[in-house]
Scaffold this active site. Structure first.
Site, PDB file in Angstrom:
ATOM      1  N   ASP A 187      -0.270   2.559   0.275  1.00 54.35           N
ATOM      2  CA  ASP A 187      -0.463   2.950  -1.194  1.00 54.35           C
ATOM      3  C   ASP A 187      -0.644   1.892  -2.077  1.00 54.35           C
ATOM      4  OD1 ASP A 187       2.289   2.433  -1.127  1.00 54.35           O
ATOM      5  OD2 ASP A 187       2.911   3.816  -2.567  1.00 54.35           O
ATOM      6  N   GLU A 240      11.033  -8.245  -3.572  1.00 59.06           N
ATOM      7  CA  GLU A 240      11.684  -8.145  -2.358  1.00 59.06           C
ATOM      8  C   GLU A 240      10.687  -9.041  -1.192  1.00 59.06           C
ATOM      9  OE1 GLU A 240      13.984  -4.052  -1.822  1.00 59.06           O
ATOM     10  OE2 GLU A 240      11.701  -3.725  -2.073  1.00 59.06           O
ATOM     11  N   ALA A 241      11.705  -9.590  -0.218  1.00 57.60           N
ATOM     12  CA  ALA A 241      10.879 -10.310   0.578  1.00 57.60           C
ATOM     13  C   ALA A 241       9.739  -9.585   1.243  1.00 57.60           C
ATOM     14  CB  ALA A 241      12.087 -10.708   1.743  1.00 57.60           C
ATOM     15  N   SER A 262       3.436   5.686   1.431  1.00 57.00           N
ATOM     16  CA  SER A 262       3.454   4.187   1.542  1.00 57.00           C
ATOM     17  C   SER A 262       3.066   3.790   2.856  1.00 57.00           C
ATOM     18  CB  SER A 262       4.609   4.050   1.034  1.00 57.00           C
ATOM     19  OG  SER A 262       4.680   2.648   1.061  1.00 57.00           O
TER      20      SER A 262
END
Ligand code: 16G
Ligand code: ZN
Length: 526
Positions: free
Chosen positions: A274, A366-367, A54
């Site tokens: 990713d 998510e933020a 990621s």
């Protein structure tokens, strides 16, 4: 495999295994052993393995297992993954594996199917080899899907399994091309439904990762509707991955990535390495940087869904799922302006995903930009079967159904989420600044702190309150009383050996002061 055990202990955590790539060949081999077992345990359904780390630096890599409907690996198997990966010898590995086969009553010669892909990291091919050799040793049917984004692999796994799965509608053509066509077709469909939708343009910082390759493949299918410009698309220099760019860099530093010279009021986006996370941003005329993060994406989506559901004449319960890191102003906007419920879960996509699945339409972000929108089967069924009264009602129903195809419902997907953002902005004919003006964020600060043992820090109430060390929460409560609209919490990171401190308040000075005081309080635990 030259080594019989990993050189260090590895753990299958919220993001699968993740570490320096040099430690991982033996781990990938054992992931292969487990993937074959998992597929056999699930009656020969296809499971996925994604090789990626990621937003981590280029020298890292990792692996995640994907369950048959494109979900993350069932949590109860994480411990098996960890145990098997850390076997200290081949003999121990085989013994553990045999024990798992017996425990689950699985026959060694039953069907096993595994599909795998990797991101653009240099270490990818070596790890693919390790995985492939394990699958071969297990006589599993293995498919190498090459280089893909994480969400593309999730899509493929679900599409393959739902091709002939009783009770499940086919998710799409199980090829990479099928993925692009599904997204492009639904985007085009919405553009024919929404009145006066104009073409849009966006510059996408692809973190010098796989997202660049895939966006290039999608772009021609949306010609005339979306104009993509790619920044940081250099996948030929693996050392450039996530370097001063990408969603994590932009969100953490709250500033522009390298190689982006912004035109005021134009929309920009950043993917991570990713392409399962996206954040957007723009600059105003005075050069000020404005981040449109996961909270802003969630509110943009939720407000459109509220409107379209209300026009559609159906009754659908819409909900938003957030974590403690969501800006308090976003929560207030959703609850008081949009009048829809907000549910909080601990950090980590699997928690949010699970909670969102309980709504008719569940929006979760998510933020940091990881999220998606889930449509319950009953919602889709009722949209498809409702008696249609007026053309306006039909239009909303068709828009909602097309959105359910545009949005990757297996997992957060930067490409699909970006298309959702673009199509909503186009429907509303909004500039990035208009989107931004829905609510003003409270000032906030995120810090990290080394402590001697982060497992001392246990939480409750979706990580918003500390249970232990028990003397600390009353001090935080006292601190919050001193600043209007303030909130602070401390939680142990799941990915680094630190605790994280979040503070928010009406002014940047106050948010900073609170953070500083909390760091001071944490000195006792260093
Ligand atoms: C993992 C999670 C991410 C979360 C982050 C928090 C997944 C796929 N990824 O990367 O959602 O925001 O951990 O990290 O679940 P932290 O525990 O170090 O704050
Ligand atoms: Zn990612």
């Amino acid at each position: 495999m030259s080594l019989e055990a990993p050189e260090k202990h590895v753990t299958y955590g919220t993001a699968g295994f993740r570490d320096k790539a040099k430690y991982l060949p033996i781990v990938l081999y054992r992931v292969g052993l487990l993937a074959a077992l998992r597929s056999r345990f699930l009656g020969g359904k296809t499971v996925g393995v994604m090789i990626t780390a990621s937003h981590n630096p280029p020298a890292d890599n990792g692996a995640k297992l994907v369950d048959p409907l494109g979900e993350m690996l069932d949590q109860s198997w994480e411990a098996h993954a960890t145990e098997l990966a850390n076997s200290q010898s081949t003999a121990e590995q085989n013994k553990l594996l045999d024990a798992l086969y017996s425990k689950f009553g699985v026959k060694h010669d039953s069907d096993a199917k595994v599909i795998y892909a990797r991101d653009t990291r240099e270490s990818g091919p070596i790890l693919v080899d390790a995985l492939a050799s394990a699958l071969k040793s297990q006589n599993a049917h293995a498919t190498n899907a090459g280089v893909l984004t994480t969400p593309q692999l999730h899509y493929l796994v679900r599409a393959i399994n739902t091709l002939h799965m009783p009770g499940h509608e086919s998710y799409g053509v199980p090829t990479e091309d099928g993925y692009y066509k599904k997204l492009a077709t639904s985007y085009k469909k919405i553009s024919t439904l929404a009145p006066n939708m104009k073409p849009v343009s966006v510059t996408v910082d692809c973190a010098n990762g796989v997202g660049a390759l895939k966006l290039q493949q999608l772009a021609p299918l949306l010609e005339g509707l979306v104009e993509f410009t790619i920044a940081n698309g250099d996948v030929d220099h693996p050392e450039a991955l996530n370097e001063n760019c990408g969603a994590d860099f932009v969100k953490t530093n709250q500033r522009l990535p390298a190689n982006v010279q912004p035109v005021p009021d134009k929309l920009y986006a950043s993917f991570d390495g990713d392409a399962d996370r996206v954040v957007c941003y723009y600059t105003s005329n005075n050069g000020e940087f404005h981040l449109l993060d996961g909270d802003k994406i969630a509110t943009l989506a939720a407000s459109l869904f509220c409107e379209q559901v209300s026009n559609s004449g159906t009754k659908v319960d819409i909900g938003v799922v957030q974590t403690a890191y969501a800006n308090g102003a976003s929560t207030k906007y959703i609850e008081y302006e949009l009048k829809i419920p907000v549910v909080f879960t601990p950090t980590g996509v699997k928690h949010l995903h699970h909670a969102a699945a309980k709504f008719g339409i569940g929006v979760y972000f998510e933020a940091n930009g990881h999220g998606t929108v889930l449509f319950d089967k009953s919602t889709v069924d009722s949209l498809k079967t409702i008696d249609i009264g007026s053309p306006a009602q039909k239009q909303s129903i068709d828009i909602l159904l097309a959105l359910s195809d545009l949005i990757n419902q297996t997992v957060g997907d930067a490409i699909s989420d970006l298309l959702m953002v673009l199509v909503i902005l186009a429907i509303r004919n909004w500039t990035p600044a208009q989107w931004d003006s829905c609510y003003s964020e409270l000032a906030n600060r995120l810090l990290k702190c080394n402590v001697r043992d982060r497992t001392m820090f246990t939480t409750t109430d979706a990580e918003r309150r500390l249970v232990t060390p028990k003397e600390l929460q009353p001090k935080l409560d006292q601190l919050m009383k001193q600043y209007p609209q303030s909130r602070t919490f401390v939680r142990a990171s799941g990915t680094e050996d630190v605790v994280r401190v979040y503070s928010e308040a009406a002014s940047p000075e106050a948010a900073k002061e609170i953070g500083d005081v909390v760091l001071e309080l944490l000195k006792e635990y260093a």
